[in-house]
Design a protein around this motif. Structure first.
Motif, PDB file in Angstrom:
ATOM      1  N   ALA A 145     -22.620  96.666  95.917  1.00 44.80           N
ATOM      2  CA  ALA A 145     -23.739  96.203  96.732  1.00 44.80           C
ATOM      3  C   ALA A 145     -23.338  94.818  97.199  1.00 44.80           C
ATOM      4  O   ALA A 145     -23.224  93.890  96.418  1.00 44.80           O
ATOM      5  N   SER A 146     -23.053  94.674  98.465  1.00 47.73           N
ATOM      6  CA  SER A 146     -22.437  93.439  98.940  1.00 47.73           C
ATOM      7  C   SER A 146     -23.393  92.595  99.746  1.00 47.73           C
ATOM      8  O   SER A 146     -24.405  93.061 100.242  1.00 47.73           O
ATOM      9  N   ALA A 147     -23.064  91.323  99.878  1.00 55.58           N
ATOM     10  CA  ALA A 147     -23.877  90.398 100.643  1.00 55.58           C
ATOM     11  C   ALA A 147     -23.026  89.688 101.660  1.00 55.58           C
ATOM     12  O   ALA A 147     -21.922  89.259 101.379  1.00 55.58           O
ATOM     13  N   THR A 148     -23.548  89.606 102.874  1.00 60.40           N
ATOM     14  CA  THR A 148     -23.002  88.691 103.855  1.00 60.40           C
ATOM     15  C   THR A 148     -23.922  87.489 103.806  1.00 60.40           C
ATOM     16  O   THR A 148     -25.067  87.573 104.228  1.00 60.40           O
ATOM     17  N   ALA A 149     -23.449  86.403 103.233  1.00 62.39           N
ATOM     18  CA  ALA A 149     -24.355  85.337 102.830  1.00 62.39           C
ATOM     19  C   ALA A 149     -24.163  84.079 103.646  1.00 62.39           C
ATOM     20  O   ALA A 149     -23.129  83.867 104.263  1.00 62.39           O
ATOM     21  N   ALA A 150     -25.183  83.258 103.592  1.00 62.29           N
ATOM     22  CA  ALA A 150     -25.132  81.984 104.292  1.00 62.29           C
ATOM     23  C   ALA A 150     -24.204  81.018 103.586  1.00 62.29           C
ATOM     24  O   ALA A 150     -24.052  81.035 102.377  1.00 62.29           O
ATOM     25  N   ALA A 151     -23.585  80.153 104.359  1.00 62.57           N
ATOM     26  CA  ALA A 151     -22.792  79.090 103.760  1.00 62.57           C
ATOM     27  C   ALA A 151     -23.703  78.100 103.066  1.00 62.57           C
ATOM     28  O   ALA A 151     -23.316  77.434 102.121  1.00 62.57           O
ATOM     29  N   GLY A 152     -24.916  78.008 103.514  1.00 62.67           N
ATOM     30  CA  GLY A 152     -25.900  77.134 102.886  1.00 62.67           C
ATOM     31  C   GLY A 152     -27.279  77.625 103.230  1.00 62.67           C
ATOM     32  O   GLY A 152     -27.460  78.689 103.793  1.00 62.67           O
ATOM     33  N   TYR A 238     -27.669  92.072 102.511  1.00 58.57           N
ATOM     34  CA  TYR A 238     -27.294  92.633 101.214  1.00 58.57           C
ATOM     35  C   TYR A 238     -27.245  94.142 101.390  1.00 58.57           C
ATOM     36  O   TYR A 238     -28.143  94.725 101.990  1.00 58.57           O
ATOM     37  N   ARG A 239     -26.213  94.777 100.877  1.00 57.18           N
ATOM     38  CA  ARG A 239     -26.051  96.218 101.088  1.00 57.18           C
ATOM     39  C   ARG A 239     -26.232  96.997  99.792  1.00 57.18           C
ATOM     40  O   ARG A 239     -25.456  96.854  98.845  1.00 57.18           O
ATOM     41  N   SER A 240     -27.267  97.811  99.752  1.00 58.55           N
ATOM     42  CA  SER A 240     -27.393  98.845  98.742  1.00 58.55           C
ATOM     43  C   SER A 240     -26.806 100.111  99.334  1.00 58.55           C
ATOM     44  O   SER A 240     -26.730 100.258 100.547  1.00 58.55           O
ATOM     45  N   SER A 241     -26.408 101.045  98.507  1.00 57.36           N
ATOM     46  CA  SER A 241     -25.768 102.257  99.026  1.00 57.36           C
ATOM     47  C   SER A 241     -26.772 103.311  99.458  1.00 57.36           C
ATOM     48  O   SER A 241     -26.385 104.362  99.961  1.00 57.36           O
ATOM     49  N   ALA A 242     -28.072 103.065  99.279  1.00 56.20           N
ATOM     50  CA  ALA A 242     -29.083 104.065  99.616  1.00 56.20           C
ATOM     51  C   ALA A 242     -30.265 103.401 100.301  1.00 56.20           C
ATOM     52  O   ALA A 242     -30.483 102.191 100.187  1.00 56.20           O
ATOM     53  N   GLU A 243     -31.045 104.207 100.987  1.00 53.74           N
ATOM     54  CA  GLU A 243     -32.165 103.700 101.780  1.00 53.74           C
ATOM     55  C   GLU A 243     -33.113 102.842 100.951  1.00 53.74           C
ATOM     56  O   GLU A 243     -33.405 103.134  99.791  1.00 53.74           O
ATOM     57  N   VAL A 244     -33.616 101.803 101.580  1.00 50.67           N
ATOM     58  CA  VAL A 244     -34.641 100.939 100.988  1.00 50.67           C
ATOM     59  C   VAL A 244     -35.940 101.233 101.721  1.00 50.67           C
ATOM     60  O   VAL A 244     -36.049 100.988 102.922  1.00 50.67           O
ATOM     61  N   ARG A 245     -36.924 101.779 101.005  1.00 54.74           N
ATOM     62  CA  ARG A 245     -38.201 102.086 101.653  1.00 54.74           C
ATOM     63  C   ARG A 245     -39.368 101.329 101.038  1.00 54.74           C
ATOM     64  O   ARG A 245     -40.498 101.432 101.509  1.00 54.74           O
ATOM     65  N   THR A 246     -39.146 100.564  99.972  1.00 50.29           N
ATOM     66  CA  THR A 246     -40.235  99.783  99.398  1.00 50.29           C
ATOM     67  C   THR A 246     -40.395  98.473 100.161  1.00 50.29           C
ATOM     68  O   THR A 246     -39.543  98.074 100.950  1.00 50.29           O
ATOM     69  N   ALA A 247     -41.503  97.809  99.904  1.00 54.59           N
ATOM     70  CA  ALA A 247     -41.697  96.468 100.441  1.00 54.59           C
ATOM     71  C   ALA A 247     -40.779  95.491  99.716  1.00 54.59           C
ATOM     72  O   ALA A 247     -40.267  95.758  98.622  1.00 54.59           O
ATOM     73  N   MET A 248     -40.563  94.354 100.348  1.00 48.40           N
ATOM     74  CA  MET A 248     -39.840  93.264  99.718  1.00 48.40           C
ATOM     75  C   MET A 248     -40.827  92.445  98.873  1.00 48.40           C
ATOM     76  O   MET A 248     -41.882  92.034  99.375  1.00 48.40           O
ATOM     77  N   VAL A 249     -40.520  92.228  97.606  1.00 48.66           N
ATOM     78  CA  VAL A 249     -41.392  91.475  96.709  1.00 48.66           C
ATOM     79  C   VAL A 249     -40.697  90.166  96.356  1.00 48.66           C
ATOM     80  O   VAL A 249     -39.627  90.170  95.737  1.00 48.66           O
ATOM     81  N   LEU A 250     -41.307  89.061  96.744  1.00 45.14           N
ATOM     82  CA  LEU A 250     -40.739  87.741  96.493  1.00 45.14           C
ATOM     83  C   LEU A 250     -41.483  87.068  95.353  1.00 45.14           C
ATOM     84  O   LEU A 250     -42.723  87.086  95.307  1.00 45.14           O
ATOM     85  N   GLU A 251     -40.722  86.460  94.446  1.00 44.39           N
ATOM     86  CA  GLU A 251     -41.365  85.675  93.398  1.00 44.39           C
ATOM     87  C   GLU A 251     -42.046  84.468  94.018  1.00 44.39           C
ATOM     88  O   GLU A 251     -41.515  83.827  94.920  1.00 44.39           O
TER      89      GLU A 251
END
Length: 656
Positions: A145-152, A238-251
């Motif tokens: 599960a990979s991320a293309t991330a910000a430098a900052g 961020y890459r998961s290998s399968a579909e994401v259908r839930t909402a995003m939950v932020l702390e």
């Protein structure tokens, strides 16, 4: 529990009963269409070639089928593999979990089997990150599960901390004025600010979240995006290998100032990632059944994630050779910091056991089913959570299907269960002609689908509100074992009717969306006409305050329906409802009058420079924060119009 699409040997897999990968080829089915003679009748697409003729079909049958068609308990079923992107399958065979098995294949064969399972050629599926990266962003690759991330942190806004509203925190789905910053008088002035296209997608089923000046959202190919709120540029992926259908939950800030983001994917894994960089923090699989999935959004409370577990076994049962059924819905409690399992509670307590044998010699197991595909409601003062369950998959039906369960937070003990409809056992075999896996009850398949809502009445009493696919709304007494307080029939209901993904509550008004598709594709006869639309009830009594029947503007468009399947969202004075006809409407909460609407099926220019469009709204609802409104459009299955856009609106001259 029809939220999946049936994959035959030659159609794009999503999974389900009344479902199909909606596209634009076949003519609409007639109203009151009958049972299916063959699953292939559900296919609505004309493919240029049959994947069963592709080279990968033989590779799969010779190397993979002996594990992935029910023979190995922990091996993902073929239908799950078919839901993955081809590059994700190839990655698993080359360097991931299936590396050892893939080693016996040549590189060409690995590629061929990935293309066969996904029904897509890899060269066509791998699209560049079309949307522009935000200024100052760099790129780095992670693991499986990979991320293309910000430098900052770039231009993220540390002042716009996450808030505890919406799925994951509060099923009432009401956003107060000091969070929404969107007055009812300003809603008619909303304009599209930007649109984002999800590459290679027919559906967009992840509800976005807004915080830190970003929009966080998942996608069909498993990619989670952090997009700048003002412009739509990409901060990280961020890459998961399968579909994401839930909402995003932020702390929220109180829980973790450094910020974590949580979500579930369709192969029953929960992910935690760093909200600023997209880096993986942990990943936990919550159920080992090969057909387990996560449909409902996990609820976050006091450092614990409470994860609802659903299943796609309802579809696998269409194979008369399949031993139906062994899945049981559950709630799993995870430590939010580590992903460690704290407890797991099944909706059905006893293990399924063989109860009969079909004329074909296939064993039938029971009790099974009672999947949980809604977000738990947290009752902190009582130390409880509440969830609704779906139908049983096999006979005999038991008392845990179509029920509301109360589970103790600290240890997962089931405290009470209130069944709303008895005797509901159903699976996709019931859509077929003379399929012995159909339970004798044959439905009606009317899950308690929407997340329950806990509220306090003016007299100080707590009540628990629930909606069901049979078209009824209910009030239960959480302090008295879930005792029924009132029950009101709002819509006709049915397999594709009634209340689907979420009601909303503003003060003394409960807003109930009714789907009631014109053609339920189930061959059933009903005792009343459908009542698609939006309805306001008094939560104290269930008495109807107003009704806003949906106006049919489909004019014969394929997979177009006037009703409301998607979850509702309210702000002071306004209810937002995405309809299955692709139109997002804003209703005056006092009268039910439409005060604004937007047709998401019209082509839009996206931030990547492409042209895309939405489709039917289903599943996720609207997110509102700081004057911005964000919503996904396109459902692409269950006979609903496909689409693949995230739409972000604001009032010109207002917002951040």
């Amino acid at each position: 529990m029809i939220r999946t699409i049936i994959r035959t040997a030659w159609i794009q897999p999503l999974i389900g009963a009344l479902m199909l990968c909606a596209a634009w080829a076949a003519p609409p089915a007639p109203v009151n269409s009958g049972a299916l003679g063959d699953i292939k009748e559900l296919d609505a697409r004309k493919l240029t070639s049959d994947p069963e003729t592709w080279p990968g079909a033989a590779v799969y049958r010779g190397t993979c089928s002996h594990c992935h068609e029910g023979q190995v308990p922990k091996a993902p079923h073929k239908m799950f593999l078919q839901m993955m992107a081809p590059d994700a399958i190839l990655g698993a065979l080359t360097s991931g979990m299936m590396k050892a098995q893939g080693a016996s294949l040549t590189p060409v064969a690995r590629r061929q089997v990935a293309e066969y399972l996904s029904g897509t050629q890899i060269d066509k599926a791998i699209a560049p990150a079309r949307a522009p990266l935000c200024a100052g962003q760099g790129a780095k690759a992670g693991g499986a599960a990979s991320a293309t991330a910000a430098a900052g942190a770039a231009d993220t806004d540390a002042r716009e901390l996450p808030v505890a509203y919406g799925w994951g925190y509060d099923n009432a789905r009401f956003i107060p004025a000091d969070i929404a910053h969107l007055a009812a008088a300003d809603v008619p002035r909303l304009k599209l600010k930007w649109a984002f296209e999800f590459p290679n997608a027919l559906r967009a089923r992840s509800q976005p979240a807004i915080a830190y000046g970003s929009v966080y959202v998942g996608s069909q190919d498993g990619t989670v995006y952090s997009l700048a709120l003002q412009s739509g540029c990409v901060r990280w992926t961020y890459r998961s290998s399968a579909e994401v259908r839930t909402a995003m939950v932020l702390e929220t800030a109180a829980a973790a100032p450094n910020g974590r983001l949580y979500f579930g994917d369709v192969i029953a894994r929960v992910h935690a990632i760093d909200v600023q960089t997209g880096k993986s923090l942990w990943m936990t699989k919550v159920d080992e059944h090969p057909n387990a999935t996560i449909t409902g959004t996990p609820a976050l409370h006091d450092g614990v994630l409470y994860v609802p577990v659903s299943s796609l076994e309802v579809t696998t049962a269409a194979d008369a050779k399949y031993e139906c059924c062994k899945f049981r819905g559950s709630i799993v409690a995870l430590d939010a910091s580590t992903g460690r399992r704290l407890w797991k509670t099944y909706a059905i307590t006893e293990d399924p056991k063989p109860v009969r044998t079909t004329p074909q010699g296939t064993r039938i197991f029971a009790p099974s089913g009672a999947p949980i595909w809604n977000t738990p409601t947290i009752d902190s003062p009582r130390g409880m959570l509440y969830v609704g369950t779906g139908e049983n998959y096999s006979s005999p039906a038991n008392d845990r299907s179509d029920a509301v369960l109360a589970i103790r937070l600290r240890d997962g003990q089931l405290i009470w269960s209130q069944q709303l409809v008895a005797g509901d056992a159903w699976n996709v075999a019931c859509m077929m002609q003379n399929n012995p896996n159909c339970p004798r009850e044959n439905g009606p398949d009317v899950d308690v689908a929407a997340g329950t809502i806990l509220t306090k009445l003016s007299d100080g009493r707590d009540i628990l509100l629930a909606g069901q696919k049979n078209g009824y709304a209910y009030a239960l007494d959480p302090a008295n074992g879930g005792k029924l307080l009132w029950k009101v029939r709002v819509g006709r209901g049915g397999i594709q009717g009634g209340v689907h993904f979420g009601m909303t509550l503003e003060g003394n008004r409960l807003f109930v969306p009714i789907s009631d598709m014109v053609n339920g594709h189930d061959g059933r006869q009903y005792d009343m006409e459908g009542k698609p639309g939006l309805y306001a009830l008094d939560p104290a009594t269930g008495k109807q305050v107003w009704s806003a029947p949906a106006v049919d503007v489909c004019r014969g468009r394929q997979f177009c329906d006037p009703g409301i399947s998607a979850a509702l969202t309210a702000v002071p004075g306004v209810v937002f409802a995405g309809h299955m006809d692709g139109v997002l409407r804003a209703y005056d909460s006092g009268s039910g009058r439409v005060i604004w609407q937007y047709d998401s099926t019209e082509p839009v220019h996206t931030v990547s420079g492409s042209t895309a469009h939405g489709g039917s709204f289903g599943g996720p609802g609207v997110t509102v924060r700081d004057g911005y409104l964000a919503v996904n459009s396109g459902y692409g299955l269950y006979f609903h119009m496909p689409g693949n856009v995230l739409l972000v609106f604001s009032v010109p001259g207002k917002g951040l």
